[in-house]
Design an enzyme around this catalytic site. Structure first.
Site, mmCIF file in Angstrom:
data_model
loop_
_atom_site.group_PDB
_atom_site.id
_atom_site.type_symbol
_atom_site.label_atom_id
_atom_site.label_comp_id
_atom_site.label_asym_id
_atom_site.label_seq_id
_atom_site.Cartn_x
_atom_site.Cartn_y
_atom_site.Cartn_z
ATOM 1 N N SER A 115 0.795 -1.223 0.000
ATOM 2 C CA SER A 115 0.000 0.000 0.000
ATOM 3 C C SER A 115 0.826 1.270 0.000
ATOM 4 O O SER A 115 1.938 1.312 0.526
ATOM 5 C CB SER A 115 -0.884 0.036 1.261
ATOM 6 O OG SER A 115 -1.741 -1.074 1.322
ATOM 7 N N ILE A 126 -6.376 8.056 2.219
ATOM 8 C CA ILE A 126 -6.636 7.196 1.070
ATOM 9 C C ILE A 126 -5.475 6.220 0.950
ATOM 10 O O ILE A 126 -4.313 6.625 0.874
ATOM 11 C CB ILE A 126 -6.759 8.024 -0.233
ATOM 12 C CG1 ILE A 126 -7.834 9.105 -0.103
ATOM 13 C CG2 ILE A 126 -7.010 7.102 -1.426
ATOM 14 C CD1 ILE A 126 -9.226 8.600 0.149
ATOM 15 N N GLU A 127 -5.804 4.946 0.931
ATOM 16 C CA GLU A 127 -4.814 3.886 0.760
ATOM 17 C C GLU A 127 -5.063 3.241 -0.598
ATOM 18 O O GLU A 127 -6.184 2.849 -0.906
ATOM 19 C CB GLU A 127 -4.989 2.860 1.883
ATOM 20 C CG GLU A 127 -4.041 1.704 1.861
ATOM 21 C CD GLU A 127 -4.257 0.744 3.038
ATOM 22 O OE1 GLU A 127 -3.580 -0.297 3.063
ATOM 23 O OE2 GLU A 127 -5.095 1.032 3.917
ATOM 24 N N ILE A 128 -4.040 3.174 -1.424
ATOM 25 C CA ILE A 128 -4.120 2.487 -2.717
ATOM 26 C C ILE A 128 -3.236 1.254 -2.589
ATOM 27 O O ILE A 128 -2.062 1.367 -2.211
ATOM 28 C CB ILE A 128 -3.652 3.372 -3.874
ATOM 29 C CG1 ILE A 128 -4.533 4.619 -3.966
ATOM 30 C CG2 ILE A 128 -3.679 2.578 -5.181
ATOM 31 C CD1 ILE A 128 -4.059 5.630 -5.008
#
Length: 132
Positions: A115, A126-128
């Site tokens: 992440s 916001i975590e991608i």
């Protein structure tokens, strides 16, 4: 046997500026803004991606029913992506979005993920993530 849930249909994000939120999630994260009008209601905005959507409420002007204590900037959201994180980092840099942490290993709902973390215009985390 007790009833069970199978998936998340949508969530509601309370935001301070709907236009800024739409622009960020569209231009930076690739989501699709969608206007909709519930039966007997007023026009609203949502962001769609995959089979999900995020409905937007403007802080102080939320639609009923709503969370007991809606607050802009109080969300922590994790999005899965098949796009490698280095490509995300390059895209974020083009848009002037700071990666606060990562890549870092975490545990997602279905197993290990890698992440990166950033913030939207309201400061939501916001975590991608990529599944690994």
């Amino acid at each position: 046997m007790p009833p069970t849930l199978q998936s998340l249909d949508h969530l509601v994000l309370t935001v301070s500026d709907v236009d800024a939120t739409l622009a960020f999630y569209r231009d930076v994260l690739g989501m699709v803004p969608q206007s909709f009008t519930p039966t007997g209601g007023t026009a609203r905005w949502a962001l769609t991606f995959g089979c999900q959507k995020i409905n937007l409420h403007r802080a102080g002007h939320e639609f009923e029913p709503k969370a007991k204590m809606p607050r802009a900037g109080s969300a922590d959201l994790c999005f899965l992506s098949d796009t490698p994180l280095d490509a995300w980092q390059a895209t974020l840099a083009v848009h002037g979005v700071l990666v606060e942490e990562g890549p870092i290993r975490r545990t997602g709902a279905q197993g290990p993920i890698l992440s990166i973390y950033l913030r939207d215009p309201d400061g939501n985390l916001i975590e991608i993530s990529n599944q690994i």
